[in-house]
Design a protein around this motif. Structure first.
Motif, PDB file in Angstrom:
ATOM      1  N   VAL A 253       0.890   4.063  -2.946  1.00 37.10           N
ATOM      2  CA  VAL A 253       0.531   5.461  -2.679  1.00 37.10           C
ATOM      3  C   VAL A 253       1.682   6.383  -3.086  1.00 37.10           C
ATOM      4  CG1 VAL A 253       0.005   7.110  -0.830  1.00 37.10           C
ATOM      5  CG2 VAL A 253      -1.093   4.867  -0.849  1.00 37.10           C
TER       6      VAL A 253
ATOM      7  N   ALA B  78      -7.622   6.433  -4.475  1.00 30.45           N
ATOM      8  CA  ALA B  78      -8.020   5.459  -3.456  1.00 30.45           C
ATOM      9  C   ALA B  78      -7.239   4.165  -3.674  1.00 30.45           C
ATOM     10  CB  ALA B  78      -9.516   5.170  -3.565  1.00 30.45           C
ATOM     11  N   VAL B  79      -7.147   3.390  -2.609  1.00 25.59           N
ATOM     12  CA  VAL B  79      -6.583   2.043  -2.737  1.00 25.59           C
ATOM     13  C   VAL B  79      -7.674   1.062  -2.321  1.00 25.59           C
ATOM     14  CG1 VAL B  79      -4.810   0.415  -1.941  1.00 25.59           C
ATOM     15  CG2 VAL B  79      -4.249   2.851  -2.183  1.00 25.59           C
TER      16      VAL B  79
ATOM     17  N   VAL C 185       0.857  -1.205   0.000  1.00 24.44           N
ATOM     18  CA  VAL C 185       0.000   0.000   0.000  1.00 24.44           C
ATOM     19  C   VAL C 185       0.884   1.243   0.000  1.00 24.44           C
ATOM     20  CG1 VAL C 185      -1.775   1.298   1.258  1.00 24.44           C
ATOM     21  CG2 VAL C 185      -1.896  -1.195   1.201  1.00 24.44           C
TER      22      VAL C 185
ATOM     23  N   ALA D  68      -3.836   2.559   6.768  1.00 22.91           N
ATOM     24  CA  ALA D  68      -3.366   3.292   5.583  1.00 22.91           C
ATOM     25  C   ALA D  68      -4.047   4.652   5.466  1.00 22.91           C
ATOM     26  CB  ALA D  68      -3.627   2.463   4.324  1.00 22.91           C
ATOM     27  N   LYS D  69      -5.309   4.688   5.826  1.00 26.84           N
ATOM     28  CA  LYS D  69      -6.064   5.948   5.762  1.00 26.84           C
ATOM     29  C   LYS D  69      -5.421   6.994   6.675  1.00 26.84           C
ATOM     30  CE  LYS D  69     -10.990   6.084   5.038  1.00 26.84           C
ATOM     31  NZ  LYS D  69     -12.278   5.559   5.423  1.00 26.84           N
TER      32      LYS D  69
ATOM     33  N   ALA E 195      -6.424  -1.333   6.064  1.00 30.42           N
ATOM     34  CA  ALA E 195      -7.076  -0.222   5.350  1.00 30.42           C
ATOM     35  C   ALA E 195      -7.219   0.989   6.283  1.00 30.42           C
ATOM     36  CB  ALA E 195      -8.433  -0.664   4.823  1.00 30.42           C
TER      37      ALA E 195
ATOM     38  N   GLN F 226      -7.872   7.546   0.791  1.00 26.59           N
ATOM     39  CA  GLN F 226      -8.987   6.598   0.954  1.00 26.59           C
ATOM     40  C   GLN F 226      -8.462   5.175   0.720  1.00 26.59           C
ATOM     41  OE1 GLN F 226     -11.559   5.415   2.183  1.00 26.59           O
ATOM     42  NE2 GLN F 226     -13.309   6.238   1.067  1.00 26.59           N
ATOM     43  N   CYS F 227      -8.728   4.301   1.656  1.00 30.65           N
ATOM     44  CA  CYS F 227      -8.305   2.904   1.485  1.00 30.65           C
ATOM     45  C   CYS F 227      -9.447   2.003   1.978  1.00 30.65           C
ATOM     46  CB  CYS F 227      -7.025   2.645   2.268  1.00 30.65           C
ATOM     47  SG  CYS F 227      -6.357   1.005   1.976  1.00 30.65           S
TER      48      CYS F 227
ATOM     49  N   ILE G  91      -8.186  -2.731  -1.416  1.00 30.65           N
ATOM     50  CA  ILE G  91      -7.486  -3.999  -1.130  1.00 30.65           C
ATOM     51  C   ILE G  91      -8.477  -5.145  -1.352  1.00 30.65           C
ATOM     52  CG2 ILE G  91      -6.336  -5.385   0.651  1.00 30.65           C
ATOM     53  CD1 ILE G  91      -5.686  -2.715   2.091  1.00 30.65           C
TER      54      ILE G  91
ATOM     55  N   SER H 259     -11.077  -1.984   2.244  1.00 32.40           N
ATOM     56  CA  SER H 259     -10.763  -3.417   2.110  1.00 32.40           C
ATOM     57  C   SER H 259     -12.008  -4.182   1.651  1.00 32.40           C
ATOM     58  CB  SER H 259     -10.280  -3.964   3.444  1.00 32.40           C
ATOM     59  OG  SER H 259     -11.270  -3.770   4.422  1.00 32.40           O
TER      60      SER H 259
END
Ligand code: CFN
Ligand code: HCA
Length: 529
Positions: free
Chosen positions: A128, A135-136, A124, A158-159, A155, A165-166, A138, A168
């Motif tokens: 990024v 956004a990511v 991640v 990571a945010k 997630a 924005q992440c 997962i 899952s």
């Protein structure tokens, strides 16, 4: 006399026969739906064409969003399998689109033993820092569910860590019975964390979201061209050529159009309940269907100017294609087709083929639900939960009753007699007596259907394509259009007819003799006795 359906089923041994018999239907009357079993677990050992839950979530719904990193957490094979085979197109934002990449944590045996969370966090971070995505997403694969890596907390981490924005998605491949379960999971995630967070207000009252259009071969580009020409504002597309902020602002549009009725109808319904946005089931594949759709849209907005403009555009587009339409109708009329793909497209392409006088005699879906085959009565306006805005998260197992989700069966039955119910047509309504419909078709059944019905052309999936070509039947692969397209609306219909004509008339077919011309086929013994 043994029917064609019976001939196909007769080759099975007892238990398999018992399972498959309700998935294979030969129509007894023209245009009359019969019961079919669908959306059930496949029989182990049969060579089927279905994908998995992960394929539906990552590959189908999330993957085409061009400014998000869709990160596969799992072994590289799953990342590779879902890498651009679907050929969604995207315009790019400032010349940049992430969809041609395949992002994967490439889990190895040691990660399975000691856990893959560290690797996921690192992936991640790299995604990024290198790609600066909006956004990511997962997406978990089977082993991740089995070893229990906590992708949700990654997630969340990571945010906070990167301010991006992440989200899952626990879309492990083994969940549900097909890719359909993955559509639900992706839809729920988008609904919960993305839609409703944007602020792009449309500037016209004729604003729409185009749901279930994945821009295979540029289909969405052509549909958008027509809609914009009429005067509609396309707020967002789900998810072909998809843009995160546009999807986040989808709740501000006035109408949802649902092109693929299988993968995204859940969002349309949830948005109806939560934001009061109506939805129309549309079809931009097929000339007559496009005209019907455009007129229905104009009728929905009920604006004289819009109605007039709709007719003008229809006339303009028809004038441009009329010569080609007549030509290909003459060349293709009377031919017979087979179509087997995943969900909505089998029916949609049947409409387009009918425009050119081609009859679909053998068809089915990989993972559709009963209503896609048989049609279904629906309550036209589900307002019941609008006040509480109580959006129930859908369970992949419960979606057979999607149209009754917000009310119990008793209320449904009570309403059924009293209010006029809408009816959505399934594929059987458009088929003639003697046509064959197979749910969750497999290679053996496809082979038998080819030799029994001898279609002039067969529209197939990726996995079954070569077997069909080798049988000497002209075939086109309908998941990526064999690198052709677009096939939507007016000009797209002509592209499709042109490609079909080329395929049917390719000189190569004269050099091949189908095996059923020289060898006896369907010699199986009765296994159901
Ligand atoms: S683009 Fe769609 S139209 S989303 Fe769905 S049901 Fe698949 S990926 Mo392949 S081509 Fe196919 Fe449909 Fe909807 Fe595509 S028929 S199987 S999951 N499908
Ligand atoms: C999927 C994607 C798929 C696969 C097609 C096929 C596609 O659902 O996994 O393998 O025949 O369109 O690429 O449907």
């Amino acid at each position: 006399m043994e029917t064609k359906r019976e001939k196909i089923l007769d080759t099975y041994s007892g238990l398999t026969f018992k399972n498959r018999k309700d998935h294979v239907v030969e129509l007894e009357t023209d245009h009359t739906p019969q019961e079919i079993t669908a959306n059930k677990r496949s029989v182990p050992g049969l060579m089927i064409n279905r994908g998995c839950c992960y394929a539906g979530c990552k590959g189908v719904v999330l993957g085409p969003i061009q400014d998000a990193v869709t990160l596969e957490h799992g072994p590289i094979g799953c990342g590779y399998y879902t890498w651009m085979t679907r050929r969604n197109k995207a315009r790019g934002i400032n010349g940049k689109s992430l969809i041609q990449y395949s992002f994967s944590t490439d889990l190895q045996e040691t990660d399975i033993v000691f856990g893959g969370v560290k690797k996921l966090k690192q992936a991640v971070k790299e995604a990024v820092e290198i790609f600066h995505p909006k956004a990511v997403f997962i997406c978990a694969t089977c082993p991740v569910g089995l070893i229990g890596d906590d992708i949700n907390s990654v997630a969340k981490w990571a945010k906070e860590e990167f301010g991006v924005q992440c989200i899952s998605f626990s879309c492990e491949g083994y969940k549900g019975v097909s890719q359909s379960a993955g559509h639900h999971i992706a839809n729920n995630g988008l609904m919960k964390d993305v839609i409703g967070t944007g602020t792009n207000k449309p500037t016209t009252p004729f604003s729409i979201n185009l749901l279930g259009e994945y821009n295979i071969g540029g289909d969405a580009f052509e549909t958008e061209r027509i809609l914009t020409k009429i005067g509609y504002q396309v707020v967002s597309k789900f998810t072909g050529d998809g843009v995160y902020d546009e999807i986040a602002s989808a709740h501000l549009a006035n109408l949802n159009l649902v092109q693929c009725h299988r993968s995204i109808n859940y969002i349309a319904e949830m948005m109806k309940v939560k934001y009061g946005i109506d939805w129309l089931k549309v079809n931009f594949i097929g000339i007559k269907e496009t005209i019907r759709t455009l007129r229905e849209m104009a009728a929905y907005f009920d604006d004289e100017g819009l109605k007039k403009r709709t007719e003008e555009v229809i006339t303009e587009e028809l004038t441009q294609i009329q010569g080609d339409w007549d030509y290909y109708k003459k060349k293709l009329s009377g031919k017979k087709a087979g179509i087997f793909v995943g969900g909505s497209r089998s029916h949609h392409y049947m409409d387009l083929l009918a425009d050119f006088g081609v009859e679909t005699v053998v068809t089915g879906y990989e993972f559709a639900h009963r209503d896609d085959y048989e049609g279904r009565e629906v309550i036209p306006d589900i307002k019941l939960d609008a006040d509480t805005k109580n959006i129930e998260q859908l369970s992949p197992e419960k979606d057979e009753s999607m149209y009754r989700r917000y009310i119990d069966d008793d209320t449904y039955n009570e309403l059924k007699g009293k209010i006029e119910l809408d009816y959505y047509k399934g594929m059987m309504k458009d088929m003639k007596k003697g046509s064959l419909i197979i749910d969750d078709y497999n290679e053996a059944e496809t082979e038998d259907a080819l030799s029994l019905y001898k279609p002039d052309i067969f529209y197939s999936g990726i996995k079954d394509n070569f077997m069909i070509l080798k049988s000497g039947t002209p075939a086109k692969q309908m998941h990526s259009y064999d690198y052709d397209g677009p096939y939507t609306c007016f000009k797209g219909a002509i592209n499709f007819a042109h490609d079909t004509f080329d395929e049917v008339n390719a000189p190569a077919w004269k050099l091949l003799t189908p095996p059923w011309n020289t060898e006896p086929t369907l010699e199986g013994s009765l296994g159901n006795s």
